[in-house]
Design a protein around this motif. Structure first.
Motif, PDB file in Angstrom:
ATOM      1  N   TRP A 104     -13.012  55.752 -12.417  1.00  0.00           N
ATOM      2  CA  TRP A 104     -11.602  55.374 -12.432  1.00  0.00           C
ATOM      3  C   TRP A 104     -10.943  55.850 -13.718  1.00  0.00           C
ATOM      4  O   TRP A 104     -11.462  55.602 -14.825  1.00  0.00           O
ATOM      5  CB  TRP A 104     -11.464  53.849 -12.324  1.00  0.00           C
ATOM      6  CG  TRP A 104     -11.947  53.289 -11.016  1.00  0.00           C
ATOM      7  CD1 TRP A 104     -11.953  53.913  -9.809  1.00  0.00           C
ATOM      8  CD2 TRP A 104     -12.505  51.988 -10.797  1.00  0.00           C
ATOM      9  NE1 TRP A 104     -12.460  53.091  -8.833  1.00  0.00           N
ATOM     10  CE2 TRP A 104     -12.807  51.899  -9.408  1.00  0.00           C
ATOM     11  CE3 TRP A 104     -12.765  50.889 -11.613  1.00  0.00           C
ATOM     12  CZ2 TRP A 104     -13.362  50.766  -8.837  1.00  0.00           C
ATOM     13  CZ3 TRP A 104     -13.311  49.758 -11.048  1.00  0.00           C
ATOM     14  CH2 TRP A 104     -13.614  49.695  -9.679  1.00  0.00           C
ATOM     15  N   THR A 108      -5.693  54.057 -13.147  1.00  0.00           N
ATOM     16  CA  THR A 108      -6.287  53.205 -12.109  1.00  0.00           C
ATOM     17  C   THR A 108      -6.761  51.881 -12.705  1.00  0.00           C
ATOM     18  O   THR A 108      -6.556  50.808 -12.119  1.00  0.00           O
ATOM     19  CB  THR A 108      -7.470  53.926 -11.444  1.00  0.00           C
ATOM     20  OG1 THR A 108      -7.005  55.151 -10.860  1.00  0.00           O
ATOM     21  CG2 THR A 108      -8.102  53.057 -10.368  1.00  0.00           C
ATOM     22  N   SER A 162     -10.968  51.594  -4.961  1.00  0.00           N
ATOM     23  CA  SER A 162     -10.058  50.938  -5.904  1.00  0.00           C
ATOM     24  C   SER A 162      -8.905  50.228  -5.184  1.00  0.00           C
ATOM     25  O   SER A 162      -8.414  49.207  -5.660  1.00  0.00           O
ATOM     26  CB  SER A 162      -9.500  51.962  -6.896  1.00  0.00           C
ATOM     27  OG  SER A 162      -8.818  53.014  -6.213  1.00  0.00           O
TER      28      SER A 162
END
Length: 433
Positions: A104, A108, A162
């Motif tokens: 990530w 994010t 995510s």
């Protein structure tokens, strides 16, 4: 002791001016039902704040820093120099084999850390409104329990992607949004006016204690058991707390099964008509034009902004800017909240003493503790900007800022019950938004 002139310390606009206490002795607080309620609230708020901040530290362990597509640009010049010594030559965290990690990027991570507050915003107003009508026990209890169950599902959501984790964290915030308005709904019926500062400060300080406990433990658990264990253990603690909450707590002193007759009469007589629910109607126009209400909204917005910003981002700052290892990161991130707990409790005791002895008026007491809880922390937070890369100065200023911020619990935080006892949960739902 009786209240001044035998009347309630605070009256709202409904004309509750009848005599509330005679010459009967005040019920002892030690081992009382109201103190037990404050302790259970303290533990419950500790749990929800632990559930709220564990991702902030676990994120350091969840992100794969060696992945070339990952967030951290290893070619960028660090803001502060890396600590010297061979033990700091590698920033990779050692976890048990097979622990998943994700590539990530920083954007994010920011969305995932902030996802909680998207849901948190949605249930403040309806949660406070319904808690005022039906009672706060079920809303506070289910808010903690629901968040705990969702926390257990965090590793599963992270594995799915995510976006799934973002949705899960938003749902956690959705469940937790009712907790503080529900807490105020209960204290409206349980907190005698001369004990409000202490009881509310005690229950509210659970937030700092939960952060203080969760931050270092999260770092330790990540290194020993892997980051998924953090969410399993924290979620399990919330479910365990819910069992005790259902067994030991009642919405009203009149319906509590283990309260003494002396304490029940003391609470009911001291609070009087202020402890009644607000019903279904709300004076929205009067609330919107109320200068004291807007003052509370502005001051709590300022206080909450700094508190939640540090609570969410401090572990990342300690890792990315000051380059502390994960265990040191957790401990130093927790230090400000550890110091905040005694400051909050002592402020509550001092505020009640000043009011009881009539040293200052209630308004001046609230102003004093609001000033120390907002202005002084702001000055130390500004000082962090000038500390540069000094680890000692930065940690010192952050600790002083957050610690002194705990004194606001005896100021603006209690003031919403002072100005509107029967609608304090409505004030709480607006100010926390």
């Amino acid at each position: 002791m009786p209240l001044p002139n035998g009347r309630s310390i605070n009256t709202d606009d409904s004309g509750d001016t009848e005599v509330l206490l005679g010459k009967d002795a005040v019920s002892p607080r030690c081992c009382s039902a109201r103190l037990s309620l404050a302790v259970l609230m303290f533990l419950g708020i500790s749990v929800v704040y632990g559930l709220r901040v564990n991702l902030s530290v676990a994120m350091v362990a969840m992100v794969n820093v060696t992945d070339p597509s990952g967030a951290r640009n290893t070619t960028a010049e660090p803001a502060c120099p890396l600590p010297s010594g061979p033990e700091n030559s590698s920033r990779a965290l050692q976890q048990p084999d097979g622990t998943p990690q994700y590539p990530w990027d920083s954007e994010t991570q920011g969305w995932l850390l902030g996802a909680f507050f998207f849901g948190y915003l949605c249930t403040q107003i309806p949660g406070g409104y319904l808690a005022g009508h039906y009672g706060g026990k079920i809303f506070l209890g289910m808010g903690v329990f629901g968040t705990a169950v969702l926390t257990v599902l965090t590793p599963l959501a992270a594995g799915l992607g995510s976006r799934w984790l973002f949705a899960l964290r938003a749902l956690e915030g959705f469940g937790e949004g009712v907790t503080f308005p529900a807490m105020m709904a209960m204290w409206t019926r349980w907190a005698p006016p001369l004990e409000r500062s202490f009881l509310i400060s005690l229950s509210g300080s659970g937030g700092s204690f939960g952060a203080c406990l969760a931050l270092p433990l999260t770092g330790y658990i990540c290194e020993q058991l892997g980051w998924p264990a953090v969410f399993y253990l924290c979620g399990g603690a919330g479910c365990l707390w819910f069992i005790f909450w259902c067994i030991l707590v009642s919405d009203d002193p009149r319906t509590h099964r283990r309260i003494s007759e002396q304490e029940r009469d003391y609470i009911i007589n001291s609070i009087g008509a202020q402890g009644k629910g607000h019903g279904w109607s709300l004076p929205l126009v009067s609330m919107g034009l109320s200068v004291p209400l807007w003052t509370i909204i502005v001051t709590q917005m300022c206080s909450n902004w700094s508190f939640y910003t540090l609570l969410t981002s401090l572990p990342t700052y300690m890792n990315d800017i000051l380059h502390f290892d994960l265990q040191s990161n957790g401990f130093l991130s927790a230090l400000p909240y550890f110091c905040s707990v005694p400051v909050s409790l002592l402020s509550g005791v001092a505020a009640d003493w000043l009011i009881m002895r009539q040293v200052f008026s209630i308004t001046n007491v609230r102003k004093i503790f609001t000033f120390t809880g907002l202005v002084l922390p702001a000055l130390f937070l500004i000082a962090v900007c000038y500390a540069g890369c000094s680890h000692i100065l930065t940690v010192t200023f952050l600790t002083l800022s957050t610690s002194l911020g705990g004194s606001s619990s005896a100021g603006v935080y209690v003031n919403q019950i002072d100005i509107a006892p029967r609608r304090s949960r409505c004030v709480a739902m607006v100010t926390h938004c």
